[in-house]
Design a protein around this motif. Structure first.
Motif, PDB file in Angstrom:
ATOM      1  N   HIS A 126      26.481   0.534  25.224  1.00 33.63           N
ATOM      2  CA  HIS A 126      25.196   1.001  25.749  1.00 33.63           C
ATOM      3  C   HIS A 126      24.345  -0.208  26.102  1.00 33.63           C
ATOM      4  N   VAL A 127      23.473  -0.035  27.060  1.00 35.75           N
ATOM      5  CA  VAL A 127      22.469  -1.033  27.409  1.00 35.75           C
ATOM      6  C   VAL A 127      21.196  -0.683  26.644  1.00 35.75           C
ATOM      7  N   TYR A 128      20.459  -1.700  26.209  1.00 37.23           N
ATOM      8  CA  TYR A 128      19.168  -1.451  25.565  1.00 37.23           C
ATOM      9  C   TYR A 128      18.178  -2.526  26.004  1.00 37.23           C
ATOM     10  N   PHE A 129      16.890  -2.203  25.950  1.00 39.79           N
ATOM     11  CA  PHE A 129      15.848  -3.170  26.293  1.00 39.79           C
ATOM     12  C   PHE A 129      14.509  -2.653  25.779  1.00 39.79           C
ATOM     13  N   VAL A 150       9.973  -9.719  24.738  1.00 37.29           N
ATOM     14  CA  VAL A 150      10.855  -8.739  25.365  1.00 37.29           C
ATOM     15  C   VAL A 150      12.273  -9.017  24.904  1.00 37.29           C
ATOM     16  N   TYR A 151      13.105  -7.999  24.983  1.00 37.50           N
ATOM     17  CA  TYR A 151      14.505  -8.156  24.585  1.00 37.50           C
ATOM     18  C   TYR A 151      15.358  -7.214  25.420  1.00 37.50           C
ATOM     19  N   SER A 152      16.624  -7.546  25.527  1.00 32.15           N
ATOM     20  CA  SER A 152      17.587  -6.685  26.207  1.00 32.15           C
ATOM     21  C   SER A 152      18.984  -7.121  25.802  1.00 32.15           C
ATOM     22  N   GLY A 153      19.939  -6.233  26.004  1.00 31.31           N
ATOM     23  CA  GLY A 153      21.311  -6.580  25.667  1.00 31.31           C
ATOM     24  C   GLY A 153      22.249  -5.406  25.841  1.00 31.31           C
ATOM     25  N   ILE A 154      23.465  -5.631  25.398  1.00 31.95           N
ATOM     26  CA  ILE A 154      24.521  -4.621  25.414  1.00 31.95           C
ATOM     27  C   ILE A 154      25.012  -4.478  23.982  1.00 31.95           C
ATOM     28  N   THR A 155      25.141  -3.241  23.523  1.00 29.52           N
ATOM     29  CA  THR A 155      25.591  -3.001  22.152  1.00 29.52           C
ATOM     30  C   THR A 155      27.033  -3.456  21.967  1.00 29.52           C
ATOM     31  N   GLY A 156      27.451  -3.505  20.715  1.00 33.23           N
ATOM     32  CA  GLY A 156      28.852  -3.714  20.397  1.00 33.23           C
ATOM     33  C   GLY A 156      29.608  -2.404  20.547  1.00 33.23           C
ATOM     34  N   LEU A 157      30.899  -2.462  20.336  1.00 35.03           N
ATOM     35  CA  LEU A 157      31.726  -1.249  20.358  1.00 35.03           C
ATOM     36  C   LEU A 157      31.296  -0.297  19.250  1.00 35.03           C
ATOM     37  N   PRO A 158      31.629   0.986  19.352  1.00 41.12           N
ATOM     38  CA  PRO A 158      31.249   1.932  18.303  1.00 41.12           C
ATOM     39  C   PRO A 158      31.932   1.605  16.973  1.00 41.12           C
ATOM     40  N   VAL A 159      31.186   1.824  15.899  1.00 41.22           N
ATOM     41  CA  VAL A 159      31.708   1.683  14.540  1.00 41.22           C
ATOM     42  C   VAL A 159      31.715   3.084  13.944  1.00 41.22           C
ATOM     43  N   LYS A 160      32.886   3.573  13.566  1.00 38.88           N
ATOM     44  CA  LYS A 160      33.016   4.937  13.050  1.00 38.88           C
ATOM     45  C   LYS A 160      32.256   5.078  11.733  1.00 38.88           C
ATOM     46  N   THR A 161      31.551   6.204  11.595  1.00 36.29           N
ATOM     47  CA  THR A 161      30.817   6.521  10.371  1.00 36.29           C
ATOM     48  C   THR A 161      31.183   7.925   9.918  1.00 36.29           C
ATOM     49  N   ALA A 162      30.675   8.323   8.792  1.00 34.79           N
ATOM     50  CA  ALA A 162      30.982   9.650   8.245  1.00 34.79           C
ATOM     51  C   ALA A 162      30.532  10.779   9.167  1.00 34.79           C
ATOM     52  N   HIS A 163      29.462  10.539   9.925  1.00 37.80           N
ATOM     53  CA  HIS A 163      28.914  11.598  10.779  1.00 37.80           C
ATOM     54  C   HIS A 163      28.956  11.259  12.263  1.00 37.80           C
ATOM     55  N   GLY A 164      29.801  10.363  12.667  1.00 35.26           N
ATOM     56  CA  GLY A 164      29.901   9.994  14.077  1.00 35.26           C
ATOM     57  C   GLY A 164      30.190   8.519  14.252  1.00 35.26           C
ATOM     58  N   HIS A 165      29.262   7.817  14.901  1.00 38.19           N
ATOM     59  CA  HIS A 165      29.440   6.385  15.089  1.00 38.19           C
ATOM     60  C   HIS A 165      28.088   5.719  15.321  1.00 38.19           C
ATOM     61  N   LYS A 166      28.071   4.406  15.198  1.00 39.64           N
ATOM     62  CA  LYS A 166      26.885   3.601  15.463  1.00 39.64           C
ATOM     63  C   LYS A 166      27.324   2.355  16.216  1.00 39.64           C
ATOM     64  N   HIS A 167      26.365   1.581  16.726  1.00 36.76           N
ATOM     65  CA  HIS A 167      26.658   0.369  17.474  1.00 36.76           C
ATOM     66  C   HIS A 167      25.840  -0.791  16.923  1.00 36.76           C
ATOM     67  N   LYS A 168      26.432  -1.967  16.903  1.00 32.23           N
ATOM     68  CA  LYS A 168      25.704  -3.160  16.492  1.00 32.23           C
ATOM     69  C   LYS A 168      24.815  -3.627  17.642  1.00 32.23           C
ATOM     70  N   ILE A 169      23.598  -4.029  17.293  1.00 34.46           N
ATOM     71  CA  ILE A 169      22.655  -4.609  18.239  1.00 34.46           C
ATOM     72  C   ILE A 169      22.272  -5.976  17.687  1.00 34.46           C
ATOM     73  N   ALA A 170      22.443  -7.010  18.475  1.00 33.99           N
ATOM     74  CA  ALA A 170      22.105  -8.365  18.010  1.00 33.99           C
ATOM     75  C   ALA A 170      21.691  -9.215  19.198  1.00 33.99           C
ATOM     76  N   GLY A 171      20.785 -10.144  18.960  1.00 33.98           N
ATOM     77  CA  GLY A 171      20.350 -11.037  20.022  1.00 33.98           C
ATOM     78  C   GLY A 171      19.138 -11.830  19.608  1.00 33.98           C
ATOM     79  N   ARG A 172      18.403 -12.255  20.611  1.00 29.93           N
ATOM     80  CA  ARG A 172      17.222 -13.073  20.382  1.00 29.93           C
ATOM     81  C   ARG A 172      16.089 -12.577  21.277  1.00 29.93           C
ATOM     82  N   LEU A 173      14.907 -12.426  20.698  1.00 26.08           N
ATOM     83  CA  LEU A 173      13.728 -12.079  21.485  1.00 26.08           C
ATOM     84  C   LEU A 173      13.390 -13.255  22.379  1.00 26.08           C
ATOM     85  N   ASN A 174      12.769 -12.999  23.527  1.00 27.85           N
ATOM     86  CA  ASN A 174      12.429 -14.093  24.427  1.00 27.85           C
ATOM     87  C   ASN A 174      11.371 -15.000  23.780  1.00 27.85           C
ATOM     88  N   MET A 175      11.217 -16.202  24.306  1.00 23.02           N
ATOM     89  CA  MET A 175      10.246 -17.169  23.806  1.00 23.02           C
ATOM     90  C   MET A 175       8.829 -16.720  24.162  1.00 23.02           C
TER      91      MET A 175
END
Length: 106
Positions: free
Chosen positions: A38-41, A52-77
């Motif tokens: 997914h794209v996020y911003f 401001v921030y933006s990025g692309i999530t990681g691949l889905p991580v399976k959970t007990a009730h579906g899945h989630k995605h890792k979001i990581a990065g750096r806010l702009n200066m």
């Protein structure tokens, strides 16, 4: 996989003696099945300045009730500093209808 999006809400790492809250929804989904992203911003503010921030999530991580995605990065200066962030979306998903999405993209 049906087109969907995820909610996220977490704090950035502390820098310059403060942190920022990142809150929002992922946007566009691309990929197939369990190989999708997914794209996020967004923007986040604190005490008179914003990042401001933006990025692309990681691949889905399976959970007990579906899945989630890792979001990581750096806010702009801003105000001579920046912040790193790293966390996961919520596992609950909301679905978007194909007809609505086609109308928006047309």
């Amino acid at each position: 996989m049906v087109n969907h999006y995820h909610f996220y809400k977490f704090n950035s790492l502390t820098g310059e003696k403060h942190s920022h809250r990142l809150t929002g929804y992922t946007e566009y989904m691309f990929g197939i099945g369990s190989f999708h992203f997914h794209v996020y911003f967004g923007t986040t503010s604190f005490n008179g300045h914003y990042h401001v921030y933006s990025g692309i999530t990681g691949l889905p991580v399976k959970t007990a009730h579906g899945h989630k995605h890792k979001i990581a990065g750096r806010l702009n200066m801003a105000n001579l500093h920046s912040h790193y962030y790293e966390n996961y979306t919520h596992e609950n998903i909301e679905y978007t209808g194909g007809k609505i999405l086609k109308r928006v993209l047309s």
